[in-house]
Write a protein that holds these residues in place. Sequence first.
Motif, mmCIF file in Angstrom:
data_model
loop_
_atom_site.group_PDB
_atom_site.id
_atom_site.type_symbol
_atom_site.label_atom_id
_atom_site.label_comp_id
_atom_site.label_asym_id
_atom_site.label_seq_id
_atom_site.Cartn_x
_atom_site.Cartn_y
_atom_site.Cartn_z
ATOM 1 N N LEU A 1 39.643 73.652 45.871
ATOM 2 C CA LEU A 1 39.893 73.507 44.203
ATOM 3 C C LEU A 1 40.338 72.383 44.060
ATOM 4 N N VAL A 2 40.150 71.070 44.828
ATOM 5 C CA VAL A 2 40.627 69.667 44.543
ATOM 6 C C VAL A 2 38.681 69.174 43.751
ATOM 7 N N LYS A 3 37.771 70.082 44.242
ATOM 8 C CA LYS A 3 36.412 69.860 44.251
ATOM 9 C C LYS A 3 36.771 70.219 42.484
ATOM 10 N N LYS A 4 36.944 71.272 41.839
ATOM 11 C CA LYS A 4 36.592 71.483 40.684
ATOM 12 C C LYS A 4 37.883 71.120 39.331
ATOM 13 N N PHE A 5 38.676 69.993 39.890
ATOM 14 C CA PHE A 5 39.200 68.228 38.606
ATOM 15 C C PHE A 5 38.013 67.596 39.097
ATOM 16 N N ALA A 6 36.691 67.092 39.663
ATOM 17 C CA ALA A 6 36.106 65.862 40.178
ATOM 18 C C ALA A 6 34.557 66.118 40.230
ATOM 19 N N LEU A 7 34.304 64.901 38.889
ATOM 20 C CA LEU A 7 32.857 64.806 38.790
ATOM 21 C C LEU A 7 31.644 64.736 39.200
ATOM 22 N N TYR A 8 32.028 64.180 40.909
ATOM 23 C CA TYR A 8 31.181 63.828 41.928
ATOM 24 C C TYR A 8 32.075 63.795 43.431
ATOM 25 N N GLU A 9 31.563 64.509 43.544
ATOM 26 C CA GLU A 9 31.707 65.569 45.265
ATOM 27 C C GLU A 9 30.798 64.352 46.409
ATOM 28 N N GLN B 1 45.209 46.142 31.017
ATOM 29 C CA GLN B 1 44.384 46.849 29.762
ATOM 30 C C GLN B 1 42.640 47.318 29.883
ATOM 31 N N VAL B 2 43.168 48.592 30.531
ATOM 32 C CA VAL B 2 41.937 48.978 30.820
ATOM 33 C C VAL B 2 41.846 50.348 30.072
ATOM 34 N N THR B 3 40.919 51.809 29.830
ATOM 35 C CA THR B 3 41.084 52.536 29.514
ATOM 36 C C THR B 3 41.086 53.456 30.475
ATOM 37 N N LEU B 4 41.765 55.143 30.921
ATOM 38 C CA LEU B 4 42.079 55.804 32.090
ATOM 39 C C LEU B 4 40.347 55.994 32.158
ATOM 40 N N GLN B 5 39.452 55.927 31.067
ATOM 41 C CA GLN B 5 37.780 55.724 31.513
ATOM 42 C C GLN B 5 36.982 55.383 31.840
ATOM 43 N N GLU B 6 37.832 53.670 32.288
ATOM 44 C CA GLU B 6 37.210 53.232 32.977
ATOM 45 C C GLU B 6 37.749 53.003 34.631
ATOM 46 N N VAL B 7 38.475 54.647 34.467
ATOM 47 C CA VAL B 7 38.652 54.090 36.118
ATOM 48 C C VAL B 7 38.051 54.731 37.100
ATOM 49 N N ALA B 8 37.948 55.125 37.880
ATOM 50 C CA ALA B 8 37.247 55.804 38.927
ATOM 51 C C ALA B 8 38.270 55.858 40.102
ATOM 52 N N TYR B 9 38.451 57.785 40.666
ATOM 53 C CA TYR B 9 39.491 57.570 41.130
ATOM 54 C C TYR B 9 39.022 58.116 43.096
ATOM 55 N N ILE B 10 38.864 57.445 44.078
ATOM 56 C CA ILE B 10 38.686 59.208 45.215
ATOM 57 C C ILE B 10 39.958 60.055 45.352
ATOM 58 N N GLY B 11 39.859 61.689 45.782
ATOM 59 C CA GLY B 11 40.969 62.059 46.188
ATOM 60 C C GLY B 11 40.320 62.994 47.587
ATOM 61 N N ASP B 12 41.154 63.058 48.094
ATOM 62 C CA ASP B 12 40.497 64.317 49.192
ATOM 63 C C ASP B 12 41.897 65.456 49.404
ATOM 64 N N ASP B 13 42.986 65.785 48.862
ATOM 65 C CA ASP B 13 43.895 66.962 48.724
ATOM 66 C C ASP B 13 44.952 66.743 47.535
ATOM 67 N N TYR B 14 45.350 68.466 47.044
ATOM 68 C CA TYR B 14 45.996 68.606 46.360
ATOM 69 C C TYR B 14 47.071 67.351 45.721
ATOM 70 N N VAL B 15 48.004 66.520 45.781
ATOM 71 C CA VAL B 15 48.572 65.260 45.452
ATOM 72 C C VAL B 15 47.486 64.959 44.477
ATOM 73 N N ASP B 16 46.185 64.805 44.612
ATOM 74 C CA ASP B 16 45.751 63.504 43.769
ATOM 75 C C ASP B 16 45.135 64.517 42.966
ATOM 76 N N ILE B 17 45.808 65.408 42.378
ATOM 77 C CA ILE B 17 44.318 66.298 41.229
ATOM 78 C C ILE B 17 45.381 65.988 39.988
ATOM 79 N N PRO B 18 46.550 65.423 39.853
ATOM 80 C CA PRO B 18 47.101 64.718 38.753
ATOM 81 C C PRO B 18 46.351 63.586 38.272
#
Length: 171
Positions: A128-136, A94-111
């Motif tokens: 391209l993956v980095k373009k969807f991140a707020l933090y690298e 029962q959290v919002t998406l804004q309360e979630v952090a996600y660490i990814g490394d490849d195209y499958v993580d973009i969604p």
Amino acid sequence: MDLRHIRILLMDVDGVLTDGRLYYTERGEEIKVFDVKDGLSIKLAQKAGIITGVISGRVSNALRKRLEELGIEEIHLGQKDKLRALYEIVEKYQVTLQEVAYIGDDYVDIPVLRKVGFPVAVKDAPLLVKKFALYETKREGGRGAVREVIELILSQKGVLEEVLRDYLCGE
């Protein structure tokens, strides 16, 4: 960037918790290499009340053993649709998406990166993956990137020193 609201930290595995390389024994058993620094930081995040989880497209006995050893609350392996797993976790807690952090490394993580409040790409992720991140991260996947993110979140929440108290005070 204010991370005090983060309640859940989700991660991909290969390329985030590991360096992304696959190792096999002569008998065909998969071997994974994990950074113990990332493991300790996951325990610190849990101590601070952050729910931890992984969403991975792969399934591995070695991986499952390590995740259980770390006490990871949400283990979603063999996920071809990572968004479905994300939505299940958000609904469960029962959290919002804004309360979630996600660490990814490849195209499958973009969604997933496109949906969460704090999307993170590891240093060695494709541009391209980095373009969807707020933090690298400054560190590569499997080499302390998870610790870097967790310390950043705990520091912003003002609880880093508190969860490190056992190590800082000594006896």
